[in-house]
Scaffold this motif. Structure first.
Motif, short mmCIF file in Angstrom:
data_model
loop_
_atom_site.label_atom_id
_atom_site.label_comp_id
_atom_site.label_asym_id
_atom_site.label_seq_id
_atom_site.Cartn_x
_atom_site.Cartn_y
_atom_site.Cartn_z
N SER A 1 0.82 -1.22 0.00
CA SER A 1 0.00 0.00 0.00
C SER A 1 0.85 1.26 0.00
N TRP A 2 2.01 1.19 0.61
CA TRP A 2 2.89 2.37 0.65
C TRP A 2 3.38 2.72 -0.76
N LEU B 1 0.73 4.66 -2.49
CA LEU B 1 0.77 6.05 -2.04
C LEU B 1 1.82 6.84 -2.81
N TYR C 1 8.16 -3.50 10.64
CA TYR C 1 8.26 -3.15 9.23
C TYR C 1 8.67 -4.34 8.35
N PHE D 1 6.18 -5.56 5.59
CA PHE D 1 6.09 -5.02 4.24
C PHE D 1 6.89 -5.86 3.24
N ILE E 1 0.32 8.66 4.99
CA ILE E 1 1.44 7.74 5.18
C ILE E 1 1.26 6.92 6.46
N THR F 1 0.52 2.87 6.27
CA THR F 1 1.61 1.98 6.65
C THR F 1 1.42 1.41 8.05
#
Length: 369
Positions: free
Chosen positions: A39-40, A43, A168, A171, A228, A232
Motif C-alpha cells: 500500500s505504501w 501512495l 516493518y 512489508f 502515510i 503503513t
C-alpha cells in the motif's frame, strides 16, 4: 447581499479535512484490500497524479476568476452542454456527501453504539451541517480551521504511541503479487483525492488567486503525508492478512494503544471522525446548495439547504443495505467513477478552456454566502 472573501489557506484547509476524514474512515481499508503490504507503493505512485488534480482545479479557478464550477463550465462548453456537465458534478457532490454521512453512521453503529438506529446519527450530522451552512461560508471556514488544528495532533499522537508496536518486516516481500494490485490501490487513492474538486465552488470567494496553483500543490503533498501513517501503520501493526479484514483499522489502532496508564484512546478516534465528518458534510452541502441556486437562478441558496439535506438523508439510507455493501461499492465502482468525474472531466474542461477566450464573470451571481 454581501460579498464574502476567504483566504487560499482557509479554502484549502476545507479540502484537507474532507479528504482526510473520508480517506481514513472508509478508503484506507479498500487500499489495503487491494495492495496489502504494498500500500505504501500505491501512495508513492499517487503523488504526481494527486498534484495534477490540485493543479487542474486551481488553474480553472485562476482562468475564470470569481466564477464557480457552475459558471465556468457553461463558459467553456456552452450553455446546454455546460449545464449537463454541471448536473453530473452536482450529482457527484450529492453522492460523495451521502457516502460520508452513511460512513459516519455506520462507524457509530458498528464500533461505538451498536443498539442505536443509524438514522439517529444521519439526522444529527445533517442538522448540524444545515445550521453551519445557513450561518454562511465564513463560519464554515473558521470552524474548519479549529477542527483541522485539533485533528492533526491526534494523528501525530497516534503515530508516536504506536511506533513500538510496528514491525516493518510486514512489508516484505515487495510486489510479490505483481504491480496490478498496487495500481488498483493507487486508483483508489486518486478517487478520494479527486473530491477536492468540490473546492471549485469555494475558490471563487478567494481574495487572491495569484499563487493558488502553488498552494494547491502544497495541499496535495500534505494530503499524501497525512495518509502515510494510517496506510503503513495498519499493515506494520497487524500484518497484511489481518489488516485486510478490518473495516475501521485506524480506529482499532487508537483503541488498542496501551502505554502505562494511557489506554483506550478510542475516544480520540470518535472525536476525530465526528468533527471531520461534520466538516466534510457541511462543505458538500454548501457546494450543493450554491451550485443548484446558480444553475436554476435561485436568488438565495439558503432556502435550498433543508430540502437538499432531506434528500441526502434518503440517499444515504438507500446507498446500500449494510456496511459490507458500501465497501463492495467502494472497491468495485467508486475508484473509477469518482476519478472520472472529479479528475478526468475537470482536466477535459481545462484543456478545452485553453482554446477558449476567458470569459467575464456571469451576471446574477449569488453572493449571499
Amino acid at each position: 447581499m454581501k460579498n464574502v472573501n476567504i483566504s487560499k489557506t482557509q479554502a484549502l484547509m476545507l479540502g484537507i479535512t474532507s479528504i482526510t476524514v473520508t480517506g481514513h474512515l472508509l478508503i484506507i481499508p479498500v487500499i489495503i484490500g487491494y495492495a496489502g503490504r504494498d500500500s505504501w507503493i500505491s501512495l508513492l505512485l499517487a503523488i504526481i497524479p494527486a498534484i495534477l488534480i490540485g493543479v487542474t482545479v486551481a488553474l480553472l479557478s485562476q482562468r475564470y476568476p470569481g466564477c464557480t464550477m457552475v459558471e465556468y463550465s457553461q463558459l467553456i462548453l456552452g450553455k446546454w452542454l455546460g449545464k449537463l456537465v454541471v448536473i453530473i458534478f452536482l450529482i457527484y457532490f450529492l453522492h460523495e456527501a451521502s457516502l460520508s454521512i452513511r460512513g459516519f453512521g455506520e462507524f457509530y453503529t458498528a464500533a461505538v453504539t451498536p443498539r442505536t438506529p443509524i438514522f439517529v446519527y444521519l439526522i444529527a450530522i445533517l442538522m448540524l451541517a444545515v445550521y453551519a451552512v445557513r450561518c454562511g461560508l465564513e463560519v464554515i471556514v473558521r470552524t474548519n480551521q479549529v477542527i483541522l488544528v485539533s485533528l492533526i495532533p491526534i494523528g501525530i499522537l497516534a503515530s508516536i504511541l504506536t511506533h513500538k508496536d510496528k514491525d516493518y518486516h510486514n512489508f516484505l516481500p515487495i510486489l510479490e503479487d505483481s504491480i496490478r494490485p498496487t495500481l488498483d490501490g493507487t486508483m483508489t487513492l486518486l478517487s478520494v483525492y479527486s473530491s477536492i474538486f468540490v473546492l471549485s465552488m469555494i475558490f471563487s470567494f478567494v481574495k487572491d488567486t495569484k499563487q493558488l496553483k502553488r498552494y494547491s500543490v502544497i495541499t496535495m503533498l500534505i494530503l499524501i503525508i497525512m495518509f502515510i501513517g494510517p496506510v503503513t501503520g495498519v499493515v506494520a501493526i497487524y500484518g497484511e492478512e489481518r489488516a485486510q479484514g478490518l473495516y475501521f483499522p485506524t480506529f482499532l489502532i487508537l483503541r488498542d494503544i496501551q502505554m502505562g496508564a494511557l489506554q483506550r484512546l478510542d475516544i480520540l478516534g470518535i472525536l476525530l471522525w465526528s468533527l471531520g465528518s461534520f466538516a466534510k458534510v457541511t462543505l458538500f452541502l454548501y457546494a450543493l446548495a450554491l451550485g443548484l441556486a446558480q444553475l436554476f437562478k435561485v436568488e438565495d441558496h439558503k432556502i435550498l439547504v433543508i430540502p437538499i439535506a432531506a434528500l441526502l438523508s434518503i440517499v444515504s439510507i438507500i446507498n446500500s443495505e449494510d456496511l459490507i455493501g458500501i465497501y463492495r461499492f467502494l472497491t468495485d465502482y467508486y475508484p473509477y467513477y469518482a476519478t472520472f468525474i472529479g479528475f478526468i472531466l475537470p482536466l477535459v474542461l481545462l484543456i478545452i478552456s485553453q482554446f477558449r477566450k476567458p470569459g467575464a464573470k456571469l451576471e446574477g451571481r449569488n453572493n449571499d454566502v
